[in-house]
Design a protein around this motif. Structure first.
Motif, PDB file in Angstrom:
ATOM      1  N   LEU A 135       0.859  -1.182   0.000  1.00  0.00           N
ATOM      2  CA  LEU A 135       0.000   0.000   0.000  1.00  0.00           C
ATOM      3  C   LEU A 135       0.893   1.229   0.000  1.00  0.00           C
ATOM      4  N   ALA A 136       0.874   1.968  -1.109  1.00  0.00           N
ATOM      5  CA  ALA A 136       1.767   3.121  -1.277  1.00  0.00           C
ATOM      6  C   ALA A 136       0.972   4.307  -1.791  1.00  0.00           C
ATOM      7  N   VAL A 137      -0.030   4.714  -0.994  1.00  0.00           N
ATOM      8  CA  VAL A 137      -0.848   5.880  -1.314  1.00  0.00           C
ATOM      9  C   VAL A 137      -0.878   6.791  -0.099  1.00  0.00           C
ATOM     10  N   ARG A 138      -1.382   7.981  -0.276  1.00  0.00           N
ATOM     11  CA  ARG A 138      -1.537   8.897   0.856  1.00  0.00           C
ATOM     12  C   ARG A 138      -2.494   8.293   1.883  1.00  0.00           C
TER      13      ARG A 138
ATOM     14  N   ALA B 278       6.119  -1.550   7.480  1.00  0.00           N
ATOM     15  CA  ALA B 278       7.520  -1.445   7.057  1.00  0.00           C
ATOM     16  C   ALA B 278       7.678  -0.244   6.139  1.00  0.00           C
ATOM     17  N   PHE B 279       8.916   0.209   5.983  1.00  0.00           N
ATOM     18  CA  PHE B 279       9.283   1.249   5.013  1.00  0.00           C
ATOM     19  C   PHE B 279       8.632   2.606   5.300  1.00  0.00           C
ATOM     20  N   ASN B 280       8.220   2.858   6.539  1.00  0.00           N
ATOM     21  CA  ASN B 280       7.513   4.105   6.836  1.00  0.00           C
ATOM     22  C   ASN B 280       8.384   5.163   7.501  1.00  0.00           C
TER      23      ASN B 280
ATOM     24  N   ASP C  52      -3.756   5.157  13.975  1.00  0.00           N
ATOM     25  CA  ASP C  52      -2.928   3.972  13.825  1.00  0.00           C
ATOM     26  C   ASP C  52      -3.315   3.295  12.517  1.00  0.00           C
ATOM     27  N   MET C  53      -2.532   3.541  11.462  1.00  0.00           N
ATOM     28  CA  MET C  53      -2.909   3.069  10.131  1.00  0.00           C
ATOM     29  C   MET C  53      -2.869   1.557  10.000  1.00  0.00           C
ATOM     30  N   ALA C  54      -1.820   0.911  10.468  1.00  0.00           N
ATOM     31  CA  ALA C  54      -1.671  -0.523  10.245  1.00  0.00           C
ATOM     32  C   ALA C  54      -2.805  -1.312  10.878  1.00  0.00           C
TER      33      ALA C  54
ATOM     34  N   CYS D 171       3.204   1.061   4.246  1.00  0.00           N
ATOM     35  CA  CYS D 171       4.294   2.030   4.442  1.00  0.00           C
ATOM     36  C   CYS D 171       3.752   3.431   4.701  1.00  0.00           C
ATOM     37  N   THR D 172       2.439   3.526   4.972  1.00  0.00           N
ATOM     38  CA  THR D 172       1.825   4.841   5.133  1.00  0.00           C
ATOM     39  C   THR D 172       2.043   5.401   6.538  1.00  0.00           C
ATOM     40  N   ASN D 173       1.907   6.703   6.656  1.00  0.00           N
ATOM     41  CA  ASN D 173       1.931   7.388   7.943  1.00  0.00           C
ATOM     42  C   ASN D 173       0.811   8.418   7.966  1.00  0.00           C
ATOM     43  N   ALA D 174      -0.094   8.275   8.906  1.00  0.00           N
ATOM     44  CA  ALA D 174      -1.141   9.280   9.065  1.00  0.00           C
ATOM     45  C   ALA D 174      -0.601  10.405   9.935  1.00  0.00           C
ATOM     46  N   VAL D 175       0.324  11.168   9.352  1.00  0.00           N
ATOM     47  CA  VAL D 175       1.019  12.232  10.081  1.00  0.00           C
ATOM     48  C   VAL D 175       0.792  13.556   9.367  1.00  0.00           C
ATOM     49  N   GLU D 176       0.357  14.542  10.105  1.00  0.00           N
ATOM     50  CA  GLU D 176       0.207  15.894   9.571  1.00  0.00           C
ATOM     51  C   GLU D 176       0.677  16.885  10.623  1.00  0.00           C
ATOM     52  N   ASP D 177       1.504  17.820  10.217  1.00  0.00           N
ATOM     53  CA  ASP D 177       2.049  18.842  11.124  1.00  0.00           C
ATOM     54  C   ASP D 177       2.712  18.213  12.341  1.00  0.00           C
ATOM     55  N   GLY D 178       3.403  17.071  12.111  1.00  0.00           N
ATOM     56  CA  GLY D 178       4.100  16.420  13.205  1.00  0.00           C
ATOM     57  C   GLY D 178       3.210  15.681  14.172  1.00  0.00           C
TER      58      GLY D 178
END
Length: 203
Positions: free
Chosen positions: A62-65, A114-116, A98-100, A86-93
């Motif tokens: 999964l390699a999308v926003r 992985a790969f995040n 919890d995406m996974a 490999c996603t991160n639900a991160v905005e402005d730090g």
């Protein structure tokens, strides 16, 4: 190994290109068929729809926003399949969710985080080695077979897979990324906050 990638952006290109060079078959997918085909041609990959990529892959990346993930994953045949998040639900730090764990609940897939933790350009390095030390990639997942498959893919990048524990620990990797983004935004060297292994328990 057949790898289906949900996404046709920079992460799909960086990781997919390296895996193709390692001998794997890759299919990428995206919303815009023309752009997806053009990206695939430059990678020597196949192009398809999100469903086709999900069906193609023995492992699916999964390699999308993060804010488009739910829409992309909806209805895909992923139950019981190996899915790398490999996603991160991160905005402005800040970590938004919890995406996974969310993806695992919604899809029934064997999710491996992985790969995040690295910028996309790190994954383009051949291989990612810093000061003579190969990059370590933590993997968090509950299914031993899924984790083993992703360990192989990590090794094919010239990186070292490390045990990040079960999927419940994936949230810690995501929070780590959010924390480091905040440090990097101030110009700090986030790696410098962690002592060498021999000093972890005292010195």
């Amino acid at each position: 190994m057949r790898i289906g990638i949900l996404g046709a952006g920079d992460m799909a290109d960086a990781l997919g290109t390296r895996w193709i060079k390692a001998g794997h078959e890759v299919m990428i997918s995206g919303r815009d068929p023309e752009k997806t085909r053009a990206r695939a041609a430059g990678m020597d990959a196949a192009a398809g729809t999100f469903r086709q990529a999900a069906e193609f892959g023995e492992v699916v990346l999964l390699a999308v926003r993060h804010d488009t993930a739910d829409e992309v994953l909806e209805g895909l045949p992923l139950r019981g399949r190996t899915l790398v998040d490999c996603t991160n639900a991160v905005e402005d730090g800040r970590l938004l969710r919890d995406m996974a764990a969310h993806i695992a609940r919604d899809t029934g897939a064997h999710v491996v985080k992985a790969f995040n933790l690295c910028h996309v350009d790190v994954w383009r390095m051949t291989p990612p080695v810093f000061g003579g030390r190969p990059l370590a990639v933590p993997l968090s997942g509950d299914d031993a077979g899924a984790v083993a498959a992703v360990r192989e893919l990590v090794g094919d990048l010239g990186c070292v897979p490390v045990d990040g524990g079960g999927l419940e620990r994936a949230a810690l990797a995501e929070a780590t990324m959010a924390f480091m983004v905040g440090l990097w935004a101030t110009g700090a060297d986030a790696q410098a906050i962690v002592p060498p292994l021999e000093y972890v328990t005292g010195g």
